[in-house]
Design a protein around this motif. Structure first.
Motif, PDB file in Angstrom:
ATOM      1  N   GLY A  88       0.839  -1.191   0.000  1.00 53.05           N
ATOM      2  CA  GLY A  88       0.000   0.000   0.000  1.00 53.05           C
ATOM      3  C   GLY A  88       0.874   1.242   0.000  1.00 53.05           C
ATOM      4  O   GLY A  88       1.764   1.372   0.841  1.00 53.05           O
ATOM      5  N   VAL A  89       0.644   2.132  -0.941  1.00 49.21           N
ATOM      6  CA  VAL A  89       1.383   3.392  -1.017  1.00 49.21           C
ATOM      7  C   VAL A  89       0.464   4.488  -0.483  1.00 49.21           C
ATOM      8  O   VAL A  89      -0.512   4.858  -1.139  1.00 49.21           O
ATOM      9  N   TRP A  90       0.766   4.982   0.711  1.00 53.41           N
ATOM     10  CA  TRP A  90      -0.045   6.041   1.320  1.00 53.41           C
ATOM     11  C   TRP A  90       0.472   7.391   0.853  1.00 53.41           C
ATOM     12  O   TRP A  90       1.658   7.692   0.975  1.00 53.41           O
ATOM     13  N   ASN A  91      -0.458   8.225   0.363  1.00 60.26           N
ATOM     14  CA  ASN A  91      -0.107   9.481  -0.303  1.00 60.26           C
ATOM     15  C   ASN A  91      -0.369  10.725   0.528  1.00 60.26           C
ATOM     16  O   ASN A  91      -0.258  11.833   0.015  1.00 60.26           O
ATOM     17  N   GLY A  92      -0.741  10.575   1.790  1.00 63.42           N
ATOM     18  CA  GLY A  92      -0.971  11.743   2.629  1.00 63.42           C
ATOM     19  C   GLY A  92      -2.353  11.762   3.250  1.00 63.42           C
ATOM     20  O   GLY A  92      -2.547  11.269   4.366  1.00 63.42           O
ATOM     21  N   PRO A  93      -3.363  12.335   2.561  1.00 56.39           N
ATOM     22  CA  PRO A  93      -4.681  12.507   3.176  1.00 56.39           C
ATOM     23  C   PRO A  93      -5.324  11.190   3.594  1.00 56.39           C
ATOM     24  O   PRO A  93      -5.056  10.136   3.008  1.00 56.39           O
ATOM     25  N   PHE A  94      -6.184  11.260   4.575  1.00 56.95           N
ATOM     26  CA  PHE A  94      -6.886  10.101   5.117  1.00 56.95           C
ATOM     27  C   PHE A  94      -7.620   9.358   3.999  1.00 56.95           C
ATOM     28  O   PHE A  94      -8.408   9.944   3.269  1.00 56.95           O
ATOM     29  N   GLY A  95      -7.354   8.070   3.869  1.00 61.73           N
ATOM     30  CA  GLY A  95      -8.005   7.254   2.852  1.00 61.73           C
ATOM     31  C   GLY A  95      -7.326   7.235   1.506  1.00 61.73           C
ATOM     32  O   GLY A  95      -7.724   6.475   0.627  1.00 61.73           O
ATOM     33  N   ASP A  96      -6.287   8.051   1.318  1.00 67.87           N
ATOM     34  CA  ASP A  96      -5.628   8.137   0.007  1.00 67.87           C
ATOM     35  C   ASP A  96      -4.491   7.125  -0.037  1.00 67.87           C
ATOM     36  O   ASP A  96      -3.348   7.418   0.316  1.00 67.87           O
ATOM     37  N   VAL A  97      -4.815   5.901  -0.458  1.00 62.08           N
ATOM     38  CA  VAL A  97      -3.841   4.812  -0.507  1.00 62.08           C
ATOM     39  C   VAL A  97      -4.086   4.002  -1.767  1.00 62.08           C
ATOM     40  O   VAL A  97      -5.220   3.760  -2.160  1.00 62.08           O
ATOM     41  N   LEU A  98      -2.999   3.636  -2.413  1.00 56.54           N
ATOM     42  CA  LEU A  98      -3.065   2.837  -3.632  1.00 56.54           C
ATOM     43  C   LEU A  98      -2.392   1.505  -3.372  1.00 56.54           C
ATOM     44  O   LEU A  98      -1.256   1.452  -2.893  1.00 56.54           O
ATOM     45  N   SER A  99      -3.067   0.378  -3.671  1.00 55.50           N
ATOM     46  CA  SER A  99      -2.462  -0.924  -3.458  1.00 55.50           C
ATOM     47  C   SER A  99      -1.797  -1.419  -4.726  1.00 55.50           C
ATOM     48  O   SER A  99      -2.198  -1.097  -5.839  1.00 55.50           O
ATOM     49  N   MET A 100      -0.734  -2.210  -4.536  1.00 58.31           N
ATOM     50  CA  MET A 100       0.015  -2.750  -5.657  1.00 58.31           C
ATOM     51  C   MET A 100       0.364  -4.203  -5.375  1.00 58.31           C
ATOM     52  O   MET A 100       0.732  -4.564  -4.258  1.00 58.31           O
ATOM     53  N   ASP A 101       0.257  -5.032  -6.417  1.00 56.10           N
ATOM     54  CA  ASP A 101       0.850  -6.351  -6.374  1.00 56.10           C
ATOM     55  C   ASP A 101       2.276  -6.245  -6.904  1.00 56.10           C
ATOM     56  O   ASP A 101       2.747  -5.164  -7.271  1.00 56.10           O
ATOM     57  N   SER A 102       3.001  -7.358  -6.947  1.00 57.51           N
ATOM     58  CA  SER A 102       4.370  -7.355  -7.443  1.00 57.51           C
ATOM     59  C   SER A 102       4.427  -6.838  -8.875  1.00 57.51           C
ATOM     60  O   SER A 102       3.593  -7.199  -9.713  1.00 57.51           O
ATOM     61  N   ASN A 103       5.394  -5.963  -9.159  1.00 61.79           N
ATOM     62  CA  ASN A 103       5.641  -5.558 -10.542  1.00 61.79           C
ATOM     63  C   ASN A 103       6.981  -6.082 -11.044  1.00 61.79           C
ATOM     64  O   ASN A 103       7.481  -5.645 -12.076  1.00 61.79           O
ATOM     65  N   ARG A 104       7.559  -7.008 -10.291  1.00 60.85           N
ATOM     66  CA  ARG A 104       8.716  -7.772 -10.713  1.00 60.85           C
ATOM     67  C   ARG A 104       8.433  -9.248 -10.444  1.00 60.85           C
ATOM     68  O   ARG A 104       7.575  -9.593  -9.640  1.00 60.85           O
ATOM     69  N   SER A 105       9.161 -10.123 -11.126  1.00 62.05           N
ATOM     70  CA  SER A 105       8.883 -11.551 -11.063  1.00 62.05           C
ATOM     71  C   SER A 105       9.049 -12.101  -9.650  1.00 62.05           C
ATOM     72  O   SER A 105      10.034 -11.815  -8.970  1.00 62.05           O
ATOM     73  N   VAL A 106       8.060 -12.895  -9.217  1.00 62.32           N
ATOM     74  CA  VAL A 106       8.102 -13.610  -7.944  1.00 62.32           C
ATOM     75  C   VAL A 106       7.705 -15.053  -8.215  1.00 62.32           C
ATOM     76  O   VAL A 106       6.640 -15.298  -8.787  1.00 62.32           O
ATOM     77  N   PRO A 107       8.515 -16.036  -7.835  1.00 63.81           N
ATOM     78  CA  PRO A 107       8.123 -17.432  -8.038  1.00 63.81           C
ATOM     79  C   PRO A 107       6.798 -17.731  -7.351  1.00 63.81           C
ATOM     80  O   PRO A 107       6.578 -17.322  -6.204  1.00 63.81           O
ATOM     81  N   TRP A 108       5.911 -18.452  -8.048  1.00 57.03           N
ATOM     82  CA  TRP A 108       4.594 -18.736  -7.476  1.00 57.03           C
ATOM     83  C   TRP A 108       4.722 -19.707  -6.318  1.00 57.03           C
ATOM     84  O   TRP A 108       5.439 -20.719  -6.386  1.00 57.03           O
TER      85      TRP A 108
END
Length: 280
Positions: free
Chosen positions: A192-212
Motif C-alpha cells: 500500500g502506497v499512502w499518499n498523505g490525506p486520510f483514505g488516500d492509498v493505492l495498493s500494488m501487487d508485485s511488478n517484478r517476477s516472484v516465483p509462485w
C-alpha cells in the motif's frame, strides 16, 4: 489497510471517502463484478480455483470537498548514517505503544497500537473506516528491514484482518505517507502506497517476477519480513518471497508496524510477539 483503486485527492484538500462494491480480476480480466464485500470477493476467488492468483479491487472513491490553504509539511530530516537496530518482545502493557518514546504516532485520524501479554495489536475497527492502527520508530536510515513474529489468538474472525510492516513512513496531524506492506490473515501480501490525506492509498501487487507459491493463512510462529533497498521493496513469509515491487515515490522515512480490521472482528485475533528493525 489495503484498497485497490482510489481516486487520489489533490494535496492539501479535505476529502470524503465513499465505500463501493468489490470486483474480482484474474490478471486484467474482470471475472465477477459487484461483490458486496472484500470477504465476498476472497470467497469467490477461493470457490473458483485456489491455485490461481486473483486480485480484489474496490470501487471506493476519495472525493475532494474543499480546498485548503495549509502549507505543505516540512521535508523529513535527512536519514542518519551508520547501522541502527531495534528489537522488542513487547514486555510492557501500553496504550499507545511507546517503549520509552521509541515508538510514536502523530495525533491524527489513524489509531494507536497497544500492547498486552507480550503481544502488539490494533485498536481500530470501531468504525468502518481507513483508520489503521500504526506506530513508527525513529532514527533509521533509508534502506530498512523490519521483521516480526505472528501470533494467532482465539477470537471472532471478521471480514478483514491485516498485520502491516511499514517502510519509509512518516505522519503529521492530517497525513500519512509511506509504504505499507500488508500481510492478510489469509496469507496474501500486497503493498500500500499512502499518499498523505486520510483514505488516500493505492495498493500494488508485485511488478517484478516472484516465483509462485501457494498462499496459506497466517498462523502462530510465522515470520514476516519487509525490506526496502534503494527503490526495491520485497516481502517474505517464513523466508519465502511473496512480494517484489520497484517504486520510487519515497526516499526517506521510518519503519513501523500496523494493524487493520473491519467491524465485527476481534482486534487481538492477529498479533505480533516480536519485532526487529534495522538499517545500514
Amino acid at each position: 489497510m489495503i484498497i485497490a483503486t482510489l481516486l487520489a485527492a489533490p494535496a492539501y484538500a479535505e476529502t470524503t471517502v465513499t465505500p463501493g462494491l468489490w470486483d474480482l480480476y484474474l490478471d486484467r480480466s474482470l471475472l465477477q463484478a459487484g461483490l458486496a464485500s472484500e470477504q465476498a470477493c476472497i470467497d469467490e476467488a477461493t470457490r473458483r480455483n485456489v491455485t490461481l492468483t486473483y486480485t480484489c479491487r474496490t470501487r471506493t472513491t476519495v472525493a475532494v470537498t474543499a480546498e485548503t490553504t495549509n502549507p505543505p509539511p516540512p521535508p523529513p530530516p535527512p536519514p542518519p548514517t551508520g547501522a541502527v537496530t531495534y528489537s522488542t518482545n513487547f514486555d510492557a502493557t501500553e496504550l499507545p505503544l511507546s517503549e520509552g518514546g521509541r515508538w510514536s504516532k502523530a495525533s491524527n485520524s489513524w489509531t494507536y497500537v497497544r500492547t498486552a501479554n507480550g503481544t502488539a495489536y490494533g485498536t481500530n475497527g470501531i468504525t468502518n473506516s481507513y483508520d489503521d492502527s500504526v506506530a513508527f520508530l525513529s532514527g533509521f536510515g533509508s534502506d530498512q528491514t523490519i521483521e516480526a513474529v505472528v501470533q494467532l489468538n482465539p477470537g471472532t474472525v471478521g471480514p478483514t484482518h491485516e498485520v502491516e510492516l511499514w517502510l519509509r513512513a512518516r505522519d503529521d496531524s492530517n497525513n500519512l505517507w509511506g509504504y505499507e506492506v500488508c500481510f492478510w490473515r489469509t496469507g496474501q501480501v500486497q503493498l500500500g502506497v499512502w499518499n498523505g490525506p486520510f483514505g488516500d492509498v493505492l495498493s500494488m501487487d508485485s511488478n517484478r517476477s516472484v516465483p509462485w507459491t501457494q498462499s496459506s493463512p497466517l498462523k502462530t510462529g510465522d515470520r514476516i519480513k519487509a525490506q526496502i533497498v534503494g527503490n526495491t521493496i520485497k516481502a517474505w513469509i517464513n523466508d519465502v518471497l511473496k512480494l517484489h515491487v520497484v517504486h520510487s515515490k519515497y526516499t526517506s522515512g521510518q519503519p513501523g508496524i500496523g494493524f487493520f480490521i473491519r467491524p465485527g472482528g476481534s482486534s487481538n485475533l492477529l498479533t505480533l510477539t516480536s519485532v526487529t528493525a534495522s538499517s545500514d
